[in-house]
Design a protein around this motif. Sequence first.
Motif, PDB file in Angstrom:
ATOM      1  N   ASP A  22     -15.888  -4.861  26.786  1.00  0.00           N
ATOM      2  CA  ASP A  22     -17.284  -4.502  26.545  1.00  0.00           C
ATOM      3  C   ASP A  22     -17.426  -3.592  25.330  1.00  0.00           C
ATOM      4  O   ASP A  22     -18.434  -3.669  24.612  1.00  0.00           O
ATOM      5  CB  ASP A  22     -17.883  -3.829  27.793  1.00  0.00           C
ATOM      6  N   SER A 100     -24.290  -4.634  34.431  1.00  0.00           N
ATOM      7  CA  SER A 100     -23.943  -6.046  34.602  1.00  0.00           C
ATOM      8  C   SER A 100     -24.683  -6.600  35.819  1.00  0.00           C
ATOM      9  O   SER A 100     -24.516  -7.733  36.201  1.00  0.00           O
ATOM     10  CB  SER A 100     -22.432  -6.204  34.774  1.00  0.00           C
ATOM     11  N   SER A 101     -25.508  -5.754  36.428  1.00  0.00           N
ATOM     12  CA  SER A 101     -26.211  -6.192  37.635  1.00  0.00           C
ATOM     13  C   SER A 101     -27.665  -6.518  37.315  1.00  0.00           C
ATOM     14  O   SER A 101     -28.276  -5.868  36.471  1.00  0.00           O
ATOM     15  CB  SER A 101     -26.163  -5.073  38.675  1.00  0.00           C
ATOM     16  N   ARG A 102     -28.183  -7.523  37.990  1.00  0.00           N
ATOM     17  CA  ARG A 102     -29.597  -7.839  37.813  1.00  0.00           C
ATOM     18  C   ARG A 102     -30.426  -7.257  38.959  1.00  0.00           C
ATOM     19  O   ARG A 102     -31.563  -7.628  39.162  1.00  0.00           O
ATOM     20  CB  ARG A 102     -29.808  -9.349  37.755  1.00  0.00           C
ATOM     21  N   SER A 103     -29.785  -6.383  39.708  1.00  0.00           N
ATOM     22  CA  SER A 103     -30.487  -5.828  40.864  1.00  0.00           C
ATOM     23  C   SER A 103     -31.672  -4.984  40.422  1.00  0.00           C
ATOM     24  O   SER A 103     -31.529  -4.072  39.621  1.00  0.00           O
ATOM     25  CB  SER A 103     -29.522  -4.971  41.675  1.00  0.00           C
ATOM     26  N   LEU A 105     -33.100  -2.821  42.069  1.00  0.00           N
ATOM     27  CA  LEU A 105     -32.961  -1.455  42.569  1.00  0.00           C
ATOM     28  C   LEU A 105     -32.226  -0.586  41.555  1.00  0.00           C
ATOM     29  O   LEU A 105     -32.577   0.565  41.321  1.00  0.00           O
ATOM     30  CB  LEU A 105     -32.201  -1.445  43.892  1.00  0.00           C
ATOM     31  N   GLU A 106     -31.172  -1.178  40.942  1.00  0.00           N
ATOM     32  CA  GLU A 106     -30.397  -0.414  39.983  1.00  0.00           C
ATOM     33  C   GLU A 106     -31.265  -0.032  38.790  1.00  0.00           C
ATOM     34  O   GLU A 106     -31.197   1.079  38.280  1.00  0.00           O
ATOM     35  CB  GLU A 106     -29.203  -1.254  39.525  1.00  0.00           C
ATOM     36  N   LYS A 121     -26.140  -6.701  30.587  1.00  0.00           N
ATOM     37  CA  LYS A 121     -25.116  -7.300  29.726  1.00  0.00           C
ATOM     38  C   LYS A 121     -25.166  -8.818  29.899  1.00  0.00           C
ATOM     39  O   LYS A 121     -25.591  -9.285  30.925  1.00  0.00           O
ATOM     40  CB  LYS A 121     -23.735  -6.785  30.130  1.00  0.00           C
TER      41      LYS A 121
END
Lengths: 149, 508
Positions: A22, A100-103, A105-106, A121
């Motif tokens: 990355d 790297s999350s599509r959540s 909540l994050e 990302k």
Amino acid sequence: MKTTPLIARPLLVLLIEDSEPDIVLTEEAFDDASIAVDLVVARDGAAALDILGSAARGERPIPELILLDLNLPRIDGLEVLDNIKSRNELKAIPVIVLSSSRSPLEKADAYACHANSFITKPLDSEEFLETVRGIEHYWLTIVRLPSRS
Amino acid sequence: MSLDGRTRTVGQPDPADAAAARAELKFEALVESAPDAMVIVDAEGRIDLVNAQTERLFGYRREELLGRRVEALLPDRLRDQHAQHRDYFAAHPRVRNMGAALDLMGRRKDGSEFAVEISLSPIEAQAGLVAAEIRDVTDRRAAEMALLEAAIVASSNDAMIAKTLDGVITHWNHGAARLYGYSSEEVIGKNIAILLPPGQVDEILAALALIEGVDVSEPVDTVRVRKDGSLVDVSLRVSAIRDDNGVIVGASTVSRDITERKKVEAALAERTADLARSNAELEQFAYVASHDLQEPLRHISAFVQKLADRYTDLVDEQGRRYIGYVVDGATRMQALIEALLELSRVGRDDLRVHEVDLDEVVRAACRAVSAQGEAVKALITTDALPRISGDEDLLYRLFVNLLANALKFGRAGIPPRVEIVHERRTDGCHKIHVRDNGIGIDPAYRERAFDIFERLNGNDYPGTGIGLSVARRIVEAHAGRITLGESAGGGLDVIIVLPAVQSQQELV
């Protein structure tokens, strides 16, 4: 094919990221976008807080942009973000949270900690480049940092 | 007296007539002196003669009864039936006792009813006449009933205990002896407190004060002590015992050993908790696995893409093909992981339930698939849809999934037609159909269609095989059901049933 950099002097960027691929992808994304950066890399949250601490004390230049991976070993990204945004010397620095999350909540958590932008990302996306160009424009045309003027 | 065609001489009684008159007088006297009510009925069912007992029993004066149909002495509901029985008896006359096994009832003039026993005898001397002897058996029936009840109580497996308001035990059946270990001799006269665990007050007497006006309580689960000191889980039902004035003088309790039931309940609860735990763990695993898988996969994609972009000159044709395969494989795996993540997220995050306008949700879903729809010249029509309570984001994803499927699985050369139909079922549930004119799903595969990563059409259609799994999870998270049927043209009919009102608790 590279276009001429928009500005002569490189943007001072602190990249807080533990993953080697990355780091490479981020460097290349700036290259591809012809954005000149002076990239400082912190490979975990503790290293990032060290660098930021000495910047706050005036021992080194304050970064103009922070790219922060949330998924860090030991001290996690949100804690680092919270630290940045709670210190007067640092809180004006724009922070782009990388995840790297599509959540959703994050993302909500990141904005709750006053992240300036949240990007999923991979970083070679148009979205990333647009965001960085916007921030670059902000720094160069609107704000003058005393330490670098 | 009947005219029988014989001549009679006035003033000079015919000796035969005199004999008949004497016989009749004798018969009437006999009827009058019978200990029970006697009613003589003719062949048409009319009352010919009654005695004083009949007057007393039924509350009529005899003039009121003579010449009337005998059914006057029966409750309305039994009259038709009785007339038939009477016809049958007329055809087959013999002495019969009725009422021993039958619950025969008589009806007084004032309309009140009482239990009777009746014996019928044809009167030989006068063809067609029948003597009915009627006895009031109210007391006997009550006594029989009491005996029967006592027998039921005595033989019951349930423990039946009666006690005074002070808690003094007055009755103790075999079931109680079996359950608690005391014989009736040991406990009658003792206080019910011997059954209470130390420190526990008698909730029965407390409950009794509350059931004023209600004579039987709801079952209460509690604990009692056996003679050997062991505790037993019981379910109790309390009834008030009242005196003749309606004043509560005691209580009877029926208790049942629910040890087994408690054990089963506990085992079931444990099993349910285990299942929920392992389910949660599995979801957590799926989430973490797919989340962590994304990272290296993203790197593979990114660097292989860079290889393809920058170093294509350094490899030959075959090398470029290999790179192509890696790019395709990584892209496809990326899609699968994202689908898996999406699936594991439904139900993992709490539902955010608000009132949701389904019309708006469907409009937004239509916009989301509009590019796909325009490409195949699709037409989507919809009924007016209700407002329901649910998670707007999940419901939106549900309709996007279903519409995208309907547009994707069209028949070659036929523009997709999708209709969304709403009906309100009589139980208040909302039934929503999403029907299309596409290729449909063979009935044999309809249940499998909901399985994760199931792609019934192989690689003929693009996709991850997750759409219907997600749809089902969303519907079930709303306490609803989703099934597949066939639309009129052989296309798919997705049927969703959502409960009318959803409380937060119902939603999992």
